[in-house]
Design a protein around this motif. Structure first.
Motif, PDB file in Angstrom:
ATOM      1  N   VAL A 210       5.721  -0.400  11.283  1.00 38.14           N
ATOM      2  CA  VAL A 210       6.007  -0.172   9.866  1.00 38.14           C
ATOM      3  C   VAL A 210       4.724  -0.274   9.041  1.00 38.14           C
ATOM      4  O   VAL A 210       3.928  -1.198   9.230  1.00 38.14           O
ATOM      5  N   VAL A 211       4.554   0.683   8.138  1.00 38.83           N
ATOM      6  CA  VAL A 211       3.466   0.645   7.164  1.00 38.83           C
ATOM      7  C   VAL A 211       4.107   0.616   5.782  1.00 38.83           C
ATOM      8  O   VAL A 211       4.773   1.576   5.381  1.00 38.83           O
ATOM      9  N   THR A 212       3.934  -0.481   5.051  1.00 35.92           N
ATOM     10  CA  THR A 212       4.583  -0.657   3.755  1.00 35.92           C
ATOM     11  C   THR A 212       3.738  -1.559   2.867  1.00 35.92           C
ATOM     12  O   THR A 212       2.800  -2.210   3.342  1.00 35.92           O
ATOM     13  N   SER A 213       4.075  -1.613   1.589  1.00 35.06           N
ATOM     14  CA  SER A 213       3.361  -2.497   0.663  1.00 35.06           C
ATOM     15  C   SER A 213       4.121  -3.791   0.396  1.00 35.06           C
ATOM     16  O   SER A 213       3.609  -4.681  -0.272  1.00 35.06           O
ATOM     17  N   GLN A 214       5.349  -3.873   0.888  1.00 33.86           N
ATOM     18  CA  GLN A 214       6.195  -5.032   0.607  1.00 33.86           C
ATOM     19  C   GLN A 214       6.492  -5.798   1.897  1.00 33.86           C
ATOM     20  O   GLN A 214       7.273  -5.355   2.730  1.00 33.86           O
ATOM     21  N   ALA A 215       5.871  -6.960   2.036  1.00 34.72           N
ATOM     22  CA  ALA A 215       5.962  -7.735   3.271  1.00 34.72           C
ATOM     23  C   ALA A 215       7.360  -8.255   3.570  1.00 34.72           C
ATOM     24  O   ALA A 215       7.717  -8.453   4.736  1.00 34.72           O
ATOM     25  N   ASN A 216       8.160  -8.491   2.532  1.00 34.87           N
ATOM     26  CA  ASN A 216       9.510  -9.033   2.739  1.00 34.87           C
ATOM     27  C   ASN A 216      10.597  -7.985   2.598  1.00 34.87           C
ATOM     28  O   ASN A 216      11.772  -8.324   2.459  1.00 34.87           O
ATOM     29  N   SER A 217      10.239  -6.720   2.638  1.00 28.86           N
ATOM     30  CA  SER A 217      11.211  -5.642   2.447  1.00 28.86           C
ATOM     31  C   SER A 217      12.126  -5.513   3.655  1.00 28.86           C
ATOM     32  O   SER A 217      11.786  -5.942   4.764  1.00 28.86           O
ATOM     33  N   PRO A 218      13.307  -4.903   3.481  1.00 31.29           N
ATOM     34  CA  PRO A 218      14.224  -4.692   4.604  1.00 31.29           C
ATOM     35  C   PRO A 218      13.592  -3.914   5.756  1.00 31.29           C
ATOM     36  O   PRO A 218      13.846  -4.210   6.921  1.00 31.29           O
ATOM     37  N   LEU A 219      12.752  -2.919   5.413  1.00 32.87           N
ATOM     38  CA  LEU A 219      12.110  -2.132   6.463  1.00 32.87           C
ATOM     39  C   LEU A 219      11.115  -2.981   7.243  1.00 32.87           C
ATOM     40  O   LEU A 219      11.054  -2.900   8.481  1.00 32.87           O
ATOM     41  N   ALA A 220      10.333  -3.797   6.543  1.00 34.16           N
ATOM     42  CA  ALA A 220       9.340  -4.645   7.209  1.00 34.16           C
ATOM     43  C   ALA A 220      10.003  -5.579   8.223  1.00 34.16           C
ATOM     44  O   ALA A 220       9.445  -5.862   9.286  1.00 34.16           O
ATOM     45  N   LYS A 221      11.206  -6.036   7.898  1.00 37.00           N
ATOM     46  CA  LYS A 221      11.912  -6.964   8.786  1.00 37.00           C
ATOM     47  C   LYS A 221      12.374  -6.295  10.076  1.00 37.00           C
ATOM     48  O   LYS A 221      12.721  -6.976  11.040  1.00 37.00           O
ATOM     49  N   LEU A 222      12.367  -4.971  10.101  1.00 40.03           N
ATOM     50  CA  LEU A 222      12.778  -4.233  11.304  1.00 40.03           C
ATOM     51  C   LEU A 222      11.595  -3.898  12.208  1.00 40.03           C
ATOM     52  O   LEU A 222      11.784  -3.426  13.325  1.00 40.03           O
ATOM     53  N   GLY A 223      10.377  -4.126  11.724  1.00 34.93           N
ATOM     54  CA  GLY A 223       9.192  -3.727  12.478  1.00 34.93           C
ATOM     55  C   GLY A 223       8.779  -4.712  13.556  1.00 34.93           C
ATOM     56  O   GLY A 223       8.836  -5.928  13.359  1.00 34.93           O
ATOM     57  N   ASP A 224       8.364  -4.186  14.714  1.00 31.00           N
ATOM     58  CA  ASP A 224       7.752  -5.022  15.743  1.00 31.00           C
ATOM     59  C   ASP A 224       6.324  -5.364  15.336  1.00 31.00           C
ATOM     60  O   ASP A 224       5.811  -6.428  15.682  1.00 31.00           O
ATOM     61  N   VAL A 225       5.710  -4.434  14.630  1.00 30.94           N
ATOM     62  CA  VAL A 225       4.394  -4.653  14.025  1.00 30.94           C
ATOM     63  C   VAL A 225       4.458  -4.102  12.603  1.00 30.94           C
ATOM     64  O   VAL A 225       4.973  -2.998  12.391  1.00 30.94           O
ATOM     65  N   VAL A 226       3.926  -4.858  11.645  1.00 30.65           N
ATOM     66  CA  VAL A 226       3.965  -4.441  10.239  1.00 30.65           C
ATOM     67  C   VAL A 226       2.558  -4.470   9.648  1.00 30.65           C
ATOM     68  O   VAL A 226       1.843  -5.467   9.778  1.00 30.65           O
ATOM     69  N   PHE A 227       2.169  -3.362   9.025  1.00 29.13           N
ATOM     70  CA  PHE A 227       0.886  -3.282   8.328  1.00 29.13           C
ATOM     71  C   PHE A 227       1.160  -3.190   6.824  1.00 29.13           C
ATOM     72  O   PHE A 227       1.977  -2.370   6.386  1.00 29.13           O
ATOM     73  N   ILE A 228       0.475  -4.030   6.057  1.00 29.20           N
ATOM     74  CA  ILE A 228       0.683  -4.084   4.617  1.00 29.20           C
ATOM     75  C   ILE A 228      -0.440  -3.357   3.889  1.00 29.20           C
ATOM     76  O   ILE A 228      -1.622  -3.621   4.118  1.00 29.20           O
ATOM     77  N   SER A 229      -0.072  -2.431   3.014  1.00 32.09           N
ATOM     78  CA  SER A 229      -1.049  -1.719   2.181  1.00 32.09           C
ATOM     79  C   SER A 229      -0.948  -2.247   0.754  1.00 32.09           C
ATOM     80  O   SER A 229       0.137  -2.325   0.190  1.00 32.09           O
ATOM     81  N   ILE A 230      -2.080  -2.642   0.190  1.00 29.49           N
ATOM     82  CA  ILE A 230      -2.120  -3.180  -1.172  1.00 29.49           C
ATOM     83  C   ILE A 230      -2.704  -2.124  -2.092  1.00 29.49           C
ATOM     84  O   ILE A 230      -3.697  -1.474  -1.765  1.00 29.49           O
ATOM     85  N   SER A 231      -2.086  -1.936  -3.269  1.00 26.81           N
ATOM     86  CA  SER A 231      -2.573  -0.887  -4.164  1.00 26.81           C
ATOM     87  C   SER A 231      -2.639  -1.349  -5.609  1.00 26.81           C
ATOM     88  O   SER A 231      -1.910  -2.237  -6.031  1.00 26.81           O
ATOM     89  N   GLU A 232      -3.554  -0.725  -6.363  1.00 31.91           N
ATOM     90  CA  GLU A 232      -3.704  -0.972  -7.788  1.00 31.91           C
ATOM     91  C   GLU A 232      -3.048   0.175  -8.551  1.00 31.91           C
ATOM     92  O   GLU A 232      -3.260   1.342  -8.242  1.00 31.91           O
ATOM     93  N   GLU A 233      -2.253  -0.169  -9.555  1.00 33.92           N
ATOM     94  CA  GLU A 233      -1.589   0.862 -10.348  1.00 33.92           C
ATOM     95  C   GLU A 233      -2.395   1.126 -11.617  1.00 33.92           C
ATOM     96  O   GLU A 233      -2.855   0.203 -12.276  1.00 33.92           O
ATOM     97  N   ILE A 234      -2.588   2.381 -11.947  1.00 36.53           N
ATOM     98  CA  ILE A 234      -3.225   2.742 -13.215  1.00 36.53           C
ATOM     99  C   ILE A 234      -2.332   3.742 -13.932  1.00 36.53           C
ATOM    100  O   ILE A 234      -1.424   4.314 -13.339  1.00 36.53           O
TER     101      ILE A 234
END
Length: 282
Positions: A210-234
């Motif tokens: 899983v590649v997501t920005s939310q570490a506690n999201s429902p999708l992240a909880k399904l991943g065997d491996v989870v990568f977190i992407s952090i972003s700045e909003e403008i």
């Protein structure tokens, strides 16, 4: 904690309650004050109970306020260097606007890089290498990233699959087995369509990245491996759009590691692809 505290807070932020978000904002804006203050003084300034602040530090994975404070002190130099990029203003010149977009992208990449873990990269690439097939899934804006990943991994020795149509994605998911690997991309990690597919492949025993920005999201909880992407909003560009450059870089990293790990087969595959493409350019 191995991950910088401010990035850990950002990755969990949208799952916090309003009161927790207020505490998070205060920590991000006043790192030095928090690292040198007492829990009573900080709680009083925030208008909350000491126990509420204490519980927040537990939510972040610390044993309590003292443990959190020690970690914060160690990272204080990094935290005090954090600057929130000024939003693009209507009076900015075109060059300044472009520079602010670049600054935001560079912050996104730097923050995401800090969250990478070697064990996760090794595990993900091993899962891909040992799979019969690798499928990419994403809807909406995330589908664009999935398509890019598919285009990239076509050059690898691993058979890959992806469809831009959601219903076909569902059909593909229904055919995956425990011998396959599925990579899911979702900024929020809360897309019902993506979660539905992930639940289906997980039930089949398929390995899930899983590649997501939310570490506690429902999708992240399904991943065997989870990568977190952090972003700045403008302004005029959402956090989801900004996160794409980080997601693409994570997938680029997996691709390069995979190709070096399977160097001989990878060179053969790339050679075949290049020969076909070159014929079209002659």
């Amino acid at each position: 904690m191995s991950s910088p505290i401010h990035l850990q807070i950002k990755s969990l932020y949208k799952d916090f309650s309003p009161k927790e978000q207020a505490i998070a904002d205060y920590i991000l804006e006043n790192p030095s004050k928090v690292s040198h203050g007492s829990i009573s003084d900080l709680a009083s300034e925030l208008g909350i109970a000491d126990s509420t602040f204490f519980q927040f530090t537990k939510t972040l994975g610390f044993n309590g306020f003292k443990d959190f404070k020690m970690a914060l002190l160690k990272q204080e130099n990094d935290l005090t260097a954090i600057t929130v990029h000024e939003n693009v203003q209507k009076n900015d010149s075109e060059l300044v606007m472009a520079q602010k977009v670049f600054d935001s992208n560079m912050t996104t990449l730097t923050d995401t890089r800090k969250l990478l873990k070697e064990e996760d990269l090794k595990k993900a690439v091993t899962m891909i290498s040992e799979s019969r097939r690798l499928y990419f899934f994403g809807v909406g804006g995330s589908e664009i990233v999935a398509t890019d990943a598919y285009h990239k991994f076509l050059r690898s020795p691993i058979p890959v699959g992806h469809s831009t149509d959601y219903h076909i994605q569902l059909m593909e998911a229904s055919l995956l087995t425990e011998e396959d690997c599925a990579l899911f991309i979702s900024h929020s990690g809360k897309s019902k369509e993506t979660i539905h597919i992930a639940e289906a492949v997980k039930k089949a025993g398929t390995k899930v990245i899983v590649v997501t920005s939310q570490a506690n999201s429902p999708l992240a909880k399904l991943g065997d491996v989870v990568f977190i992407s952090i972003s700045e909003e403008i302004e005029f560009r959402s956090e989801a759009l900004a996160s794409r450059i980080a997601q693409l870089s994570i997938i680029d990293s997996l691709y390069v590691i995979l190709m070096f790990r399977n160097r001989n087969n990878a060179q053969d595959t790339i050679s075949k692809v290049r020969k076909v493409i070159l014929k079209q350019k002659e």
